[in-house]
Design an enzyme around this catalytic site. Sequence first.
Site, PDB file in Angstrom:
ATOM      1  N   TYR A  15      -4.281   1.854  15.791  1.00  0.00           N
ATOM      2  CA  TYR A  15      -3.060   1.873  16.607  1.00  0.00           C
ATOM      3  C   TYR A  15      -3.356   1.678  18.088  1.00  0.00           C
ATOM      4  O   TYR A  15      -2.643   0.978  18.778  1.00  0.00           O
ATOM      5  CB  TYR A  15      -2.301   3.194  16.396  1.00  0.00           C
ATOM      6  N   ASN A  59      -7.420   1.966   9.846  1.00  0.00           N
ATOM      7  CA  ASN A  59      -6.092   2.073  10.439  1.00  0.00           C
ATOM      8  C   ASN A  59      -6.264   2.064  11.948  1.00  0.00           C
ATOM      9  O   ASN A  59      -7.011   2.891  12.492  1.00  0.00           O
ATOM     10  CB  ASN A  59      -5.404   3.372  10.019  1.00  0.00           C
ATOM     11  N   ARG A 119       0.856  -1.186   0.000  1.00  0.00           N
ATOM     12  CA  ARG A 119       0.000   0.000   0.000  1.00  0.00           C
ATOM     13  C   ARG A 119       0.895   1.240   0.000  1.00  0.00           C
ATOM     14  O   ARG A 119       1.670   1.446   0.934  1.00  0.00           O
ATOM     15  CB  ARG A 119      -0.919  -0.014   1.231  1.00  0.00           C
ATOM     16  N   HIS A 160      -2.927  11.046   0.534  1.00  0.00           N
ATOM     17  CA  HIS A 160      -2.426  10.855   1.906  1.00  0.00           C
ATOM     18  C   HIS A 160      -1.810  12.186   2.335  1.00  0.00           C
ATOM     19  O   HIS A 160      -0.634  12.299   2.620  1.00  0.00           O
ATOM     20  CB  HIS A 160      -1.418   9.698   1.937  1.00  0.00           C
ATOM     21  N   GLU A 211      -7.460   8.564   5.973  1.00  0.00           N
ATOM     22  CA  GLU A 211      -7.740   9.234   7.253  1.00  0.00           C
ATOM     23  C   GLU A 211      -8.233  10.677   7.093  1.00  0.00           C
ATOM     24  O   GLU A 211      -7.534  11.639   7.469  1.00  0.00           O
ATOM     25  CB  GLU A 211      -6.499   9.194   8.147  1.00  0.00           C
ATOM     26  N   GLU A 253      -3.558  -0.140   8.096  1.00  0.00           N
ATOM     27  CA  GLU A 253      -2.341   0.246   8.816  1.00  0.00           C
ATOM     28  C   GLU A 253      -2.443  -0.291  10.231  1.00  0.00           C
ATOM     29  O   GLU A 253      -3.510  -0.189  10.863  1.00  0.00           O
ATOM     30  CB  GLU A 253      -2.205   1.772   8.950  1.00  0.00           C
TER      31      GLU A 253
END
Length: 453
Positions: free
Chosen positions: A294, A292, A76, A120, A165, A359
Amino acid sequence: MSVHFGDDFVFGAATAAYQIEGAVTAGGRGPSIWDTFSHTPGKVEGGDTGDVACDHFHRLEADLDLLAELGVDSYRFSIAWPRIQPAGTGSPNQAGLDFYSRLVDGLLARGIAPFATLYHWDLPQALEDRGGWRARDTAYRFADYADIMATALGDRVARWATLNEPWCAAMLGYAAGVHAPGATSPRAGIRAAHHLGLAHGLGIHALRASTAAPLGLVYNIHQFYPASDSDDDLRAVAVADATGNWLYAEPVLKGRYDELTWEALGRHTDWEFVAGGDLETMSAPIEFVGLNYYSPSTLRRGRVPQAAPTPWVGAEDVEWLPARPPVTEMGWTIEPQGLTDLLQRFHERYPGVELIVSENGAAMPDRPGDDGVVHDQDRIDYLASHIGAVAAARAAGVPVTGYFAWSLMDNFEWSFGYSKRFGLIRVDYDTCERTWKDSARWFQQFLATRTLA
Ligand code: IFM
């Protein structure tokens, strides 16, 4: 117990153009808002910029070899809009198209499926000078750019995401001022969010005309937990969801804004920028959503309203509790269960759409040992536990079809500059030399068996 992922599950690694490419004036590339922002004193830690970054632009073939050696199914990457349209409009810059064409062909030659993200965060500066994402026109310019890319690469890219995002692009960039272009207006943040959604919808129409590949977009939907079961804390989560998550997902996946989104943001905007037909455009059918993930956050009803500028527009009276240890170098709580919960709750709210973990990864302290190698057992533990969390979601029936490690290599971590390292592969920023960390070897071995012990 061990978990095996079948061959239909896609494993990959991810990067983004401004974070790795460098070569910011090569081949006719124009300036982006991140060039301007990073060159503005005080905006990025250590005064770091993406001028050189990992010099990926000049090391393309060697970096593609790294991906092949890792054994990923897919890569990606993102396309730098200002390499394609240096001033954000008009006919394409052939040198820019050639670079991404070589990238895509290089991946295909190595048996790796190209997964392209169109935006991005590196908006051409010339478009920012005309209002950036505050301006409706930027969405139409994005559709032109999507059309150019689909025409050039539509026969070869395996999967397309329009945006990465949008919360960050809108709220960090236009409301909190900690990302480019550095604006600090809640109203501008909401306008930007809507225009990004519109750009996505227009972009999908443009892509669809030239490719049969699966189309979607990538969100950082936040996984929130209430601090208690009190009505106040449950309401805090509902407001944070409505303003920080569903503001982006609801128009795209349901063609509407949630009642609570209208209400909570109403103190900042009269929504005059929502034109008839927008929600229909934004909800053009897509095949997948990238998530994504985290770290999760725990919220409660705030005792003191958040001070402006904040990225949590509309949720100013919600309080984010301090991150619970253990944390990564970013100070983010390590909680794999949050990923399972996120996938499940997103699937429950929006059933029928394929999900990809686009991600996931961790910045860690990363000190090379005497042998020059980073022995990052902490990152291996993080990756293994989060891949396990994906397996748990799949076992619960969530249609997750891919997992992408962030990131292939250490890179420019936005306002943190080069101070935070997320890579599987270490980059020496003096020489741009790449060195495999233990986590890269671990991922390589994992990919060879696709089995998590
Ligand atoms: O580096 C970023 C990436 O650009 C977008 N998602 C989060 C990553 C880590 O902060």
